[in-house]
Enzyme design. Structure first.
Site, mmCIF file in Angstrom:
data_model
loop_
_atom_site.group_PDB
_atom_site.id
_atom_site.type_symbol
_atom_site.label_atom_id
_atom_site.label_comp_id
_atom_site.label_asym_id
_atom_site.label_seq_id
_atom_site.Cartn_x
_atom_site.Cartn_y
_atom_site.Cartn_z
ATOM 1 N N CYS A 135 45.382 28.220 48.236
ATOM 2 C CA CYS A 135 44.158 29.028 48.239
ATOM 3 C C CYS A 135 44.431 30.402 47.638
ATOM 4 O O CYS A 135 45.025 31.274 48.289
ATOM 5 C CB CYS A 135 43.645 29.173 49.676
ATOM 6 S SG CYS A 135 42.198 30.237 49.795
ATOM 7 N N CYS A 155 42.640 33.304 49.448
ATOM 8 C CA CYS A 155 43.254 33.713 50.718
ATOM 9 C C CYS A 155 44.535 34.505 50.474
ATOM 10 O O CYS A 155 44.806 35.472 51.179
ATOM 11 C CB CYS A 155 43.624 32.493 51.566
ATOM 12 S SG CYS A 155 42.436 31.170 51.537
ATOM 13 N N ASP A 156 45.337 34.080 49.511
ATOM 14 C CA ASP A 156 46.710 34.597 49.416
ATOM 15 C C ASP A 156 47.009 35.419 48.164
ATOM 16 O O ASP A 156 48.089 36.012 48.066
ATOM 17 C CB ASP A 156 47.701 33.415 49.467
ATOM 18 C CG ASP A 156 47.575 32.651 50.774
ATOM 19 O OD1 ASP A 156 47.257 33.292 51.787
ATOM 20 O OD2 ASP A 156 47.783 31.424 50.771
#
Ligand code: FAD
Length: 321
Positions: A148, A151-152
């Site tokens: 992701c 997200c990261d």
């Protein structure tokens, strides 16, 4: 019942309860189904699973969902879907189902919060990312291996990352990562991309994106964090070591349907549905990526969810005589 801005209810039911329509999943399919069912006054209960908003919520921007000319954040779109469904009486609960029994009516679903009996059910459990299944992948997940970018990505500011894959997701997420990373190298096992033409052009012309063709990863190396990947050229067999700080994997998805094996007809892991989202069990419907290996888009998943809810409404009306 949650108000418009309250988010999912954390459920604490221990005894079984009986609902008219249960929706499993809070991705585009599940929440679109909930909207239609709520407007038909079925007071649907939605179990979100662990990913509120589904896969769509994992992506930074969705540019191909109509009605948003400037694009819309994936998580924001999920939130809007949820609020719209709740406005008409859908009850969205932060809960996960782990077994179902369709052999008798009402259908039985066992979730973290307890047993739920339901007159009709819509399966919208979507899909989860494929893994490469190479040494180091599991060990380095969260230490530089990610599925992701939204997200990261932030953790890789001014770092070198690689992306694995050649489809829409790989390019979209690779482009997104150029905001943070100093360089993004896309490893693809073939010599041409599967992604759409517009995306391909944007990616191929981007100064920070590089491509390594005909190459697969064979190992991810690191101790406390990712340090390098071992690669192999599938044409020449040549092996190399490629230093990197992060590995983002976008190589497709597998449907979240194992719980339904033996309960409904399936094909290659996907729930089998007809044109009206009927499974082979009357009163059980499936929508979105749990039942669709082909289109796999927000709009098609939402459309299938709406269709399933319309059919479930007719089914419940017939049952009520
Ligand atoms: C990185 C990425 C970028 C993407 N970009 C785009 C894009 O730009 N445009 C586009 O149209 N599409 C895009 N897609 C595809 C799109 O997100 C999916 O097609 C869509 O989300 C599928 O919707 P769905 O509702 O079928 O399933 P999902 O979105 O997969 O949602 C499944 C839901 O089921 C829940 N669930 C799973 N198991 C259980 C259980 N046991 N009990 C209860 N709930 C459960 C999960 O928590 C989740 O809420 C992207 C996908 C990814 C991964």
């Amino acid at each position: 019942m949650p108000g418009m801005n309250e988010g999912p209810v954390s459920s604490s039911y221990t005894e079984s309860r009986h609902v008219k329509l249960l929706v499993l999943g809070s991705g585009p399919a599940g929440l679109a189904a909930a909207l239609y069912a709520a407007r038909a006054e079925l007071a649907p209960v939605v179990l979100t699973g662990t990913e509120l908003g589904g896969q769509a919520a994992l992506t930074f921007s969705i540019e191909n969902y109509p009605g948003f000319p400037q694009g819309v954040g994936g998580a924001e779109l999920g939130d809007l879907f949820q609020k719209q469904a709740e406005r008409f009486g859908a009850q969205v609960e932060f809960d996960t189902a782990y077994s179902v029994d369709f052999s008798a009516r009402p259908f039985k679903v066992v979730a973290d919060s307890g047993k739920i009996l339901t007159d009709a059910l819509i399966i919208a459990t979507g899909a989860s990312p494929f893994h490469l299944n190479i040494p180091g992948e599991i060990e380095q997940t969260g230490k530089g291996v990610s599925y992701c970018a939204t997200c990261d990505g932030w953790f890789f500011k001014d770092k070198k990352v690689i992306v694995v894959g050649g489809g829409d997701s790989a390019l979209e997420e690779g482009l997104f990562l150029t905001r943070y990373a100093s360089s993004v190298t896309i490893f693809h096992r073939r010599d041409s991309l599967r992604a759409g033409a517009v995306l391909q052009k944007r990616a191929l012309e981007h100064p920070k994106l590089k491509f390594v063709w005909n190459t697969v990863l064979t190992e991810i190396i690191g101790n406390e964090k990712v340090e390098a990947v071992k690669t192999k050229n599938v044409q020449t067999g040549e092996e190399s070591l490629f230093p990197t700080d992060g590995v983002f994997i976008f190589i497709g998805h597998t449907p979240n349907t194992s719980m339904f094996e033996g309960q409904v007809e399936m094909e290659n892991g996907y729930i089998k549905v007809d044109d009206h989202m009927n499974t082979n069990v009357p009163g059980v419907y499936a929508a979105g990526e749990a039942a669709d290996s082909h289109f796999r888009q927000v709009i098609t998943s939402a459309g299938m969810g709406a269709a399933a809810a319309i059919e479930a409404t007719h089914f419940l009306e017939r049952q009520a005589g």
